[in-house]
Structures are given as structure tokens and as C-alpha cells.
Design a protein around this motif. Structure first.
Motif, PDB file in Angstrom:
ATOM      1  N   ARG A  26      -1.494  24.242 -42.558  1.00 38.09           N
ATOM      2  CA  ARG A  26      -2.829  24.830 -42.460  1.00 38.09           C
ATOM      3  C   ARG A  26      -3.126  25.299 -41.043  1.00 38.09           C
ATOM      4  O   ARG A  26      -3.627  26.407 -40.835  1.00 38.09           O
ATOM      5  CB  ARG A  26      -3.884  23.816 -42.903  1.00 38.09           C
ATOM      6  CG  ARG A  26      -5.307  24.337 -42.742  1.00 38.09           C
ATOM      7  CD  ARG A  26      -6.354  23.386 -43.281  1.00 38.09           C
ATOM      8  NE  ARG A  26      -6.263  23.234 -44.732  1.00 38.09           N
ATOM      9  CZ  ARG A  26      -7.170  22.593 -45.464  1.00 38.09           C
ATOM     10  NH1 ARG A  26      -8.220  22.050 -44.870  1.00 38.09           N
ATOM     11  NH2 ARG A  26      -7.013  22.478 -46.767  1.00 38.09           N
ATOM     12  N   ARG A  27      -2.812  24.480 -40.060  1.00 35.77           N
ATOM     13  CA  ARG A  27      -3.208  24.801 -38.691  1.00 35.77           C
ATOM     14  C   ARG A  27      -2.287  25.824 -38.030  1.00 35.77           C
ATOM     15  O   ARG A  27      -2.707  26.557 -37.121  1.00 35.77           O
ATOM     16  CB  ARG A  27      -3.246  23.532 -37.851  1.00 35.77           C
ATOM     17  CG  ARG A  27      -4.621  22.911 -37.647  1.00 35.77           C
ATOM     18  CD  ARG A  27      -5.628  23.918 -37.219  1.00 35.77           C
ATOM     19  NE  ARG A  27      -6.830  23.320 -36.616  1.00 35.77           N
ATOM     20  CZ  ARG A  27      -7.796  24.028 -36.082  1.00 35.77           C
ATOM     21  NH1 ARG A  27      -7.722  25.347 -36.077  1.00 35.77           N
ATOM     22  NH2 ARG A  27      -8.853  23.452 -35.558  1.00 35.77           N
ATOM     23  N   ALA A  28      -1.018  25.903 -38.438  1.00 37.84           N
ATOM     24  CA  ALA A  28      -0.087  26.834 -37.802  1.00 37.84           C
ATOM     25  C   ALA A  28      -0.568  28.273 -37.934  1.00 37.84           C
ATOM     26  O   ALA A  28      -0.335  29.106 -37.046  1.00 37.84           O
ATOM     27  CB  ALA A  28       1.310  26.687 -38.399  1.00 37.84           C
ATOM     28  N   GLY A  29      -1.260  28.589 -39.015  1.00 34.61           N
ATOM     29  CA  GLY A  29      -1.755  29.943 -39.212  1.00 34.61           C
ATOM     30  C   GLY A  29      -2.890  30.325 -38.281  1.00 34.61           C
ATOM     31  O   GLY A  29      -3.237  31.508 -38.173  1.00 34.61           O
ATOM     32  N   ASP A  30      -3.465  29.335 -37.582  1.00 34.56           N
ATOM     33  CA  ASP A  30      -4.592  29.615 -36.698  1.00 34.56           C
ATOM     34  C   ASP A  30      -4.169  29.962 -35.276  1.00 34.56           C
ATOM     35  O   ASP A  30      -5.010  30.359 -34.463  1.00 34.56           O
ATOM     36  CB  ASP A  30      -5.541  28.410 -36.652  1.00 34.56           C
ATOM     37  CG  ASP A  30      -6.172  28.122 -38.008  1.00 34.56           C
ATOM     38  OD1 ASP A  30      -6.321  29.077 -38.799  1.00 34.56           O
ATOM     39  OD2 ASP A  30      -6.500  26.951 -38.275  1.00 34.56           O
ATOM     40  N   PHE A  31      -2.887  29.769 -34.964  1.00 35.13           N
ATOM     41  CA  PHE A  31      -2.405  30.015 -33.606  1.00 35.13           C
ATOM     42  C   PHE A  31      -1.083  30.768 -33.685  1.00 35.13           C
ATOM     43  O   PHE A  31      -0.194  30.403 -34.446  1.00 35.13           O
ATOM     44  CB  PHE A  31      -2.201  28.695 -32.850  1.00 35.13           C
ATOM     45  CG  PHE A  31      -3.471  27.908 -32.652  1.00 35.13           C
ATOM     46  CD1 PHE A  31      -4.244  28.100 -31.520  1.00 35.13           C
ATOM     47  CD2 PHE A  31      -3.889  26.991 -33.612  1.00 35.13           C
ATOM     48  CE1 PHE A  31      -5.418  27.377 -31.346  1.00 35.13           C
ATOM     49  CE2 PHE A  31      -5.056  26.276 -33.443  1.00 35.13           C
ATOM     50  CZ  PHE A  31      -5.832  26.471 -32.302  1.00 35.13           C
ATOM     51  N   ALA A  32      -0.956  31.811 -32.875  1.00 34.76           N
ATOM     52  CA  ALA A  32       0.272  32.598 -32.864  1.00 34.76           C
ATOM     53  C   ALA A  32       1.442  31.762 -32.370  1.00 34.76           C
ATOM     54  O   ALA A  32       1.263  30.792 -31.614  1.00 34.76           O
ATOM     55  CB  ALA A  32       0.091  33.829 -31.962  1.00 34.76           C
ATOM     56  N   ALA A  33       2.647  32.135 -32.773  1.00 32.05           N
ATOM     57  CA  ALA A  33       3.835  31.409 -32.334  1.00 32.05           C
ATOM     58  C   ALA A  33       4.033  31.514 -30.827  1.00 32.05           C
ATOM     59  O   ALA A  33       4.734  30.679 -30.234  1.00 32.05           O
ATOM     60  CB  ALA A  33       5.074  31.935 -33.062  1.00 32.05           C
TER      61      ALA A  33
END
Length: 532
Positions: free
Chosen positions: A295-302
């Protein structure tokens, strides 16, 4: 390393144990000595009653923690950090160091509907608050005076009070259904007072979840990857034994508690009277961890340190669970971000193996690579092996992962730190690398197994016991399956002695090793010499 450890000695400390309260002589265990430490070093003594460990230099108040001066509100972390907060330390924490799985494991055992208000004391960056709010919808609040908490509050949008927790709840303060205190009680001078203060803030039926380093890990046989973080010289006042933590909770007024001991950490859950205690270590934590990362990975760019850290943890889980296909797109995002920021081609192990080592400082290391590079290379090795059926390139990727893990740990030790997960990734990479050699270079695979199982290695060169079993299983099975029977037979006595009898996964390999061992022993006993 930033300090040396001198074990043993006859020095005796007369003091009261912060854990169990026993007053008397404490034997000396170890002293850390280094150029940045006080002239007498940092000695550590053991309570004769509960075997908790105490650092008298800190207990006497030098240096002593204090309520830090107010600092401006931080901006969200984009490579900078709040005033007083080391941006490099934040990058390490986000990319690699944060123990999100441990946090999720403890919170995952709680019955969600029983919690409305949640307090995290010493919350740091605030990941546990974010899990509670994002995944459970709890009314989550944190308390932490440190600059890392200011950076986390700004980055994740968290309600964190940037002050010390008052010893007594304020008049009218609403109690909490769940209080979390992870890796904080070892830092305080009055742990009984802190525990009592937390108990006073619990609602009826509420529970305290607590974790702290295990004093039993502090011995000369423990690897530095575990020992250095446990000691945290200059920061940890008391390291609790299981008995010491149980005694502390009782003295603080908790009438129901349970302490679970692992080699490096103590996990505790405590309440009062009719509290139903959650399990502090239960399997639902992995599901919660996986869901939170996704869920949270989609909120911050790689390209963001937090986005990179969340994604590398997704890839780490994929290597552990075998769910490789589902993580391929994540892997591509990470590879692109690492290429753009550091110029590293993750799929090209030869360039990494040939590159000269950076200066052994965290700054120099991070100028050349992300702190999570060992885990990313392990992921690439798994891809080359399982999806591309290229054991030769997979082996080089695993060798590269082990190499950069060693370099990362060397850099961290320059500032008196270490990282257990980086160490484990390095060991796992060595297991896989040896397995990849069983077809191409069986003699080298055999040599590596003998070296790994040697009993005269220093503690930091000793592979964890469960990985020694894994290495023996993978090398022996790889040799046997690839037709290298002579090499496998030579290893059969060692493998038979290493693989456990009660592990179904390795049972067939152990049975074969035992049969070959007995056949060869019988042949030698009959004067048959070598097998034709």
C-alpha cells in the motif's frame, strides 16, 4: 571499528539494578574502548540476581539524555532531514535499517476491534504509527523528542508530540487501548518509572507491547552484527535479561505479562487484571507487513529513499517466499532508480565485482551505492537462477551481494554501528553462491561447505546455525542431483552430522548422506579401499 571490546576482568560495580532492583556487587562483562569514548571507556556490568546488564557511565548521567531544545518543524524527507538529524542516518534507516517486519509482527497479534486509541512511545520515524493508522484506522499518536521523529512526522503526515513523555498523565488525558514501546526502555535511566507511567495510561483491558535487546546476546561468541546494535555503546543504559524484564514489569504494577525471548530481542506484552494479552510474535505479522509495503510503496517514487526502502523490502520478501512473478514490476522500478542515482546496473555483477572498494565510511559507501544494494543483488541472483536458468550469472550476482554486504558493514563499523539484516543477506548470498557452484566447480562448493562448518572461526565469521544447515543441504543435494557423486559422498559424514533428524524438508538428503556414509565406512572397514 570505532571501538574495541575488552572482555572479562575483575572490576566490580556496586549499584542497584535498574531491572530487578537488587543492590549489590555487579561483575564486569565487557568494556568498549575507543578514541571517541571517555578515557575509561564504556564498561558493562551484570546484575548478580537477574543477569541484566548495566552501563554505569550512562547510569551516572554522563552523557545523560535531556529534553532537546525546540527545533523548527521539518519538511518531508527528500534527502534532507530535520535540524539535528543526520540525513545519511535517515537514508540508511529508510533504505535498509528500519525493522518494519518486527513492528508489524507485534501489531499483527492484536485484535484490531479492541483498539481505538494507540500510543507509540519513542516512535522514531513513525512506521508503527503509520501501520496502525493506514492498515487499522486507529487513532494513533506518537511521542518522541528526537529529530528523526520530526522528519518522519513531516514525511508521513503523523501526529507526533516532539517532547518527553510526562511521568504522570495530564488531567483529563484519555487512556489508550494499546501502547507500543519498541527499542526504547533500554535508553532510559528509570525504566521502572517509565513502565509505571505507561501502565497509568492504559485503558481498562488495555495492553503494552514492548521490545528491547536481549542481554543474553552480549557475549564474546556473538557475531558483531548482533552484538554491536545490542550494546549501542553510548546509548543503551540497561540491557534486560528475560528475568530482569519480567521483574521490572511486576515492580511497575503489571499483573499480567508475558516475555518471549529470541536470541537478539525480548518481546513483552503486559496488562492489568483481566487483560487478554495478544501474542507478541505471531504469523499474521507477515501478512500485515506485506500489505503495508504494497500500500505505501505506491505513495513514494522508487527514487525517494523511502520509496526505495519499501520496494527493496518487497523484493526481499519475494526472495524468501518465492513470489517472484508478482514482484517483477517492482524490481524494474528499483533497477531504473538505482541506475539513475548511482549508475549501477543491478543485472551486471561483473562491473560490481571489478569495482574498487569505496573508502570505508558510510558517506563514501552511500555516494557509490544504496545501503540496500546487497538485498537488491540477492534479488537479481534469484531472478537469474529461477527465471533465466543461468546459474553462472546467478552465482556472480550472489558473490557480488556478499561482497557489498561486507563493504556496507565495514563502513557502518567505522561509526560504531552494524546491521544484522545486511549480515544475513551476505550469508544467504554465500549459501546460494555455493549451490550455484555444484555443477560448474564441485570442488570449490565442497571447499566452501567445509570452511563454513569449521569450528575454529571467529564469531563474526560463523554462519548462523540455520543457514549452516541450509548450506549443507543445498550443496549436498546440488552435487547429488548433478551427478557429482564422488564429491557428495566425501561430504556425506559432514552432511549427516549437520542436517537435523526432525526436519522433513531435508529428510531425504539426510537419509542419503547417512546411507553413503555408512556404505563407505563399511567398505573401508572391509579393506575395500576406494569405491570403484
Amino acid at each position: 571499528m570505532a571501538f574495541e571490546l575488552n572482555w572479562g576482568g575483575n572490576a566490580v560495580l556496586s549499584a542497584s539494578c535498574p531491572a530487578c532492583g537488587h543492590a549489590g556487587a555487579m561483575r564486569h562483562v565487557v568494556t568498549a574502548i575507543g578514541p571517541a569514548l571517555p578515557s575509561g571507556g564504556f564498561p558493562v556490568h551484570a546484575c548478580a540476581t537477574c543477569r541484566s546488564l548495566v552501563c554505569p557511565t550512562l547510569l551516572d548521567g554522563h552523557p545523560a539524555p535531556s529534553d532537546p531544545p525546540p527545533t523548527p518543524d521539518a519538511a518531508p524527507f527528500e534527502g534532507g532531514a530535520a535540524p539535528g538529524c543526520d540525513a545519511l542516518a535517515v537514508a540508511f534507516y529508510l533504505e535498509q535499517g528500519a525493522g518494519l517486519l518486527s513492528m508489524a509482527g507485534q501489531l499483527g497479534g492484536v485484535e484490531q476491534r479492541r483498539v481505538r486509541r494507540f500510543l507509540d512511545v519513542g516512535c522514531g520515524f513513525g512506521f508503527s504509527l503509520d501501520i496502525a493508522r493506514t492498515m487499522f484506522g486507529w487513532d494513533a499518536r506518537g511521542v518522541d523528542p528526537g529529530p528523526l521523529a520530526r522528519t518522519g512526522a513531516a514525511t508521513l503526515g503523523l501526529p507526533i508530540s516532539h517532547s518527553l513523555l510526562p511521568p504522570v498523565p495530564a488531567v483529563g488525558e484519555e487512556p489508550y487501548d494499546l501502547i507500543f514501546a519498541s527499542e526504547v526502555i533500554e535508553h532510559v535511566h528509570d525504566p521502572q518509572g517509565m513502565a509505571a507511567s505507561l501502565r497509568a495510561r492504559l485503558a481498562p483491558g488495555g495492553a503494552l507491547l514492548l521490545s528491547t535487546p536481549n542481554a543474553a546476546a552480549v557475549n564474546r561468541h556473538t557475531s558483531l552484527a548482533v552484538l554491536v546494535p545490542a550494546l549501542s555503546i553510548g546509548h543503551h543504559v540497561t540491557l534486560f535479561s528475560r528475568a530482569g524484564l519480567e521483574r521490572l514489569l511486576h515492580r511497575a504494577g503489571f499483573t499480567a505479562f508475558m516475555v518471549v525471548e529470541t536470541p537478539a530481542t525480548l518481546f513483552a506484552v503486559a496488562g492489568v487484571n483481566d487483560t487478554t494479552l495478544p501474542d507478541p510474535l505471531q504469523p499474521q505479522g507477515h501478512a500485515l507487513y506485506d500489505a503495508y509495503l504494497a500500500r505505501r510503496a505506491g505513495d513514494f517514487a522508487a527514487s525517494h529513499p523511502l520509496g526505495l526502502g519499501l520496494r527493496q523490502r518487497i523484493l526481499r520478501r519475494a526472495t524468501q517466499t518465492g513470489a517472484i512473478a508478482a514482484a517483477l514490476s517492482v524490481g524494474r522500478d528499483v533497477a531504473e532508480a538505482v541506475r539513475a542515482r548511482w549508475g549501477i546496473e543491478l543485472a551486471n555483477p561483473d562491473a560490481i565485482l571489478a569495482a574498487p572498494p569505496p573508502d570505508a565510511t558510510p558517506d563514501a559507501y552511500h555516494d557509490k551505492a544504496p545501503f540496500c544494494l546487497p538485498g537488491l543483488l540477492l534479488w537479481q541472483g534469484i531472478l537469474a537462477w529461477r527465471r533465466e536458468d543461468d546459474p553462472a550469472r546467478a552465482g556472480r550476482l550472489f558473490e557480488a551481494a556478499a561482497l557489498v554486504a561486507d563493504r556496507a558493514r565495514t563502513a557502518l563499523r567505522r561509526i560504531g554501528a552494524d546491521d544484522g539484516d545486511t549480515a544475513r543477506i551476505g550469508w544467504e548470498a554465500r549459501v546460494y553462491a555455493a549451490q550455484m557452484l555444484t555443477r560448474r566447480w564441485p570442488e570449490e562448493a565442497e571447499r566452501r561447505l567445509h570452511a563454513a562448518l569449521a569450528t575454529d572461526a571467529p564469531p563474526d565469521a560463523v554462519m548462523p546455525p540455520e543457514l549452516r544447515v541450509e548450506l549443507a543441504f543445498r550443496v549436498f543435494a546440488g552435487l547429488a542431483e548433478s551427478g557429482q557423486e564422488d564429491a557428495a559422498r566425501r561430504l556425506s559424514p559432514l552432511v549427516a552430522a549437520t542436517l537435523p533428524e526432525d526436519a522433513p524438508r531435508v529428510a531425504r538428503a539426510r537419509d542419503l548422506a547417512c546411507r553413503w556414509r555408512d556404505e563407505d565406512a563399511a567398505r573401508r572397514g572391509a579393506g575395500g579401499g576406494k569405491r570403484p
